[in-house]
Design an enzyme around this catalytic site. Structure first.
Site, PDB file in Angstrom:
ATOM      1  N   CYS A  11     -11.319  23.375   7.100  1.00 49.19           N
ATOM      2  CA  CYS A  11     -10.730  22.173   7.577  1.00 49.19           C
ATOM      3  C   CYS A  11      -9.807  22.421   8.828  1.00 49.19           C
ATOM      4  CB  CYS A  11      -9.872  21.539   6.477  1.00 49.19           C
ATOM      5  SG  CYS A  11      -9.325  19.871   6.570  1.00 49.19           S
TER       6      CYS A  11
ATOM      7  N   ARG B 242      -7.077   8.320   7.166  1.00 49.62           N
ATOM      8  CA  ARG B 242      -7.544   9.758   6.659  1.00 49.62           C
ATOM      9  C   ARG B 242      -8.651   9.712   5.875  1.00 49.62           C
ATOM     10  NH1 ARG B 242      -3.910  13.409   7.895  1.00 49.62           N
ATOM     11  NH2 ARG B 242      -4.977  14.905   6.552  1.00 49.62           N
TER      12      ARG B 242
ATOM     13  N   HIS C 279     -12.147  21.472   0.686  1.00 44.64           N
ATOM     14  CA  HIS C 279     -11.279  22.502  -0.041  1.00 44.64           C
ATOM     15  C   HIS C 279     -11.419  22.461  -1.600  1.00 44.64           C
ATOM     16  CE1 HIS C 279      -8.160  21.909   3.391  1.00 44.64           C
ATOM     17  NE2 HIS C 279      -8.642  20.793   3.364  1.00 44.64           N
TER      18      HIS C 279
HETATM   19  N1  GLN Z   1      -4.777  18.278   9.791  1.00 38.68           N
HETATM   20  C1  GLN Z   1      -6.009  18.079   9.911  1.00 38.68           C
HETATM   21  C2  GLN Z   1      -6.485  16.717   9.811  1.00 38.68           C
HETATM   22  O1  GLN Z   1      -5.764  16.025   9.275  1.00 38.68           O
HETATM   23  C3  GLN Z   1      -6.856  19.149   9.022  1.00 38.68           C
HETATM   24  C4  GLN Z   1      -6.424  18.755   7.516  1.00 38.68           C
HETATM   25  C5  GLN Z   1      -6.940  19.809   6.594  1.00 38.68           C
HETATM   26  O2  GLN Z   1      -6.706  21.207   6.513  1.00 38.68           O
HETATM   27  N2  GLN Z   1      -6.945  19.062   5.303  1.00 38.68           N
HETATM   28  O3  GLN Z   1      -7.398  16.317  10.141  1.00 38.68           O
END
Ligand code: GLN
Length: 250
Positions: free
Chosen positions: A93, A127, A194
Site C-alpha cells: 500500500c 477512498r 493489507h
Molecule cells: N495513504 C495512502 C492512500 O490513501 C496509502 C494508504 C494505505 O497504506 N492503506 O492511498
C-alpha cells in the site's frame, strides 16, 4: 540458512497489522529450518544492498508517507541495487505507492517515489475500501488466488507493458478501473492488500521466501517443503468469500 530481511520504516509504515507479514516469514522459515534475521531500516539508516535477501515495506497514511518520502528517495539507489542483485521485495500500500515514481496525496502533497516500480499514483475523492480477491500467475501455468483488504485514496496507474501482480476478481485494485492489482518487477512485488497479507496467503509468503533463499545461496529458487496450512486455508476461504460477497465497490 539465515535469511536476512531489511524492514523499511517499521516505526512509520505499519497499518492494518502489516508488521504481521514479518511474523509469517519468520515462522514459515523456522518450520523449514531457516532463521530469519530482521534488521529495521528507518530514517537516517543506510540500505546496504548486499546485506539483504528480502526487503519489506508496509502501508501508512499520507501523513506518515510524507514524513519518510524524502528519506526513501535517498535510499532509492540502495534498494534498486538490492533488487537488481536478486534480493526479493514485498511492498504494501503506502510503501507500494512510494516505490513507484510518486504519489500525489489527498491534500495535494506531492511525494516523490524511487521509481523502482513502473507506476504513478494520484489520490482521488473517494477512498477505495473493502475486501479484495485476485488471481495471480507468478509462475507460468500456476494460477493462485490472493485475498486481502484494501483502503486507499490513491489510484495507481501502471505504465504500458508493466506486469501487474494479479487480475481483480472482486474489489477495486490499483485504480478501480483497469482490472489490475499490484505490480511485479522480477522478485519485487507491490500490492495494496493489507490484513496482513501473508497469513491468509501462505503461497505468496513461500514464493518470496524461496526467492530470498535463492539470493542467499546464489542458486535458483526451489519450492519449500509443504506445510499443513489448515487454518491458513480457512482464513483464505473466509476472506475470499467476503470479497466475492461484498468486495470493494462504491
Ligand atoms: N495513504 C495512502 C492512500 O490513501 C496509502 C494508504 C494505505 O497504506 N492503506 O492511498
Amino acid at each position: 540458512m539465515k535469511i536476512r530481511v531489511g524492514h523499511l520504516y517499521p516505526d512509520y509504515l505499519n497499518i492494518y497489522a502489516d508488521r504481521g507479514n514479518i511474523a509469517v516469514f519468520a515462522r514459515r522459515a523456522a518450520l523449514r529450518g531457516h532463521e530469519l534475521e530482521v534488521t529495521p531500516i528507518s530514517l537516517a539508516d543506510e540500505v546496504e544492498p548486499e546485506r539483504h535477501d528480502l526487503l519489506y515495506v508496509g502501508g501508512g497514511q499520507d501523513r506518515e508517507q510524507a514524513l519518510i518520502a524524502p528519506d526513501l528517495v535517498a535510499k532509492g539507489p540502495g534498494i534498486e541495487a538490492a533488487v537488481a542483485g536478486g534480493a526479493a521485495l514485498l511492498a504494501v500500500c503506502g510503501g507500494y505507492q512510494l516505490l513507484g515514481r510518486g504519489y500525489l496525496g489527498r491534500h495535494g502533497d506531492s511525494m516523490p517515489g524511487i521509481g523502482l516500480f513502473p507506476h504513478e499514483t494520484v489520490a482521488g475523492e473517494r477512498r477505495m475500501i473493502g475486501d479484495v480477491l485476485l488471481e495471480c500467475e507468478l509462475e507460468p501455468g500456476e494460477r493462485r488466488t490472493l485475498a486481502g483488504f484494501e483502503n486507499h485514496a490513491g489510484r495507481t496507474r501502471l505504465d504500458a507493458g508493466a506486469v501487474p501482480l494479479g487480475r481483480v476478481l472482486a474489489g477495486f485494485g490499483n485504480d478501480g478501473e483497469s482490472g489490475f492489482e499490484g505490480v511485479r518487477v522480477g522478485r519485487a512485488i507491490g500490492t495494496y492488500l493489507h490484513g496482513p497479507l501473508l497469513p491468509r496467503n501462505p503461497w505468496l509468503a513461500d514464493w518470496l521466501l524461496s526467492q530470498a533463499l535463492a539470493h542467499a545461496t546464489g542458486g535458483e529458487p526451489e519450492p519449500l517443503a509443504p506445510l499443513l496450512d489448515r487454518l491458513e486455508a480457512q482464513a483464505h476461504a473466509v476472506s475470499a468469500q467476503r470479497a466475492r460477497d461484498r468486495g470493494g465497490r462504491f
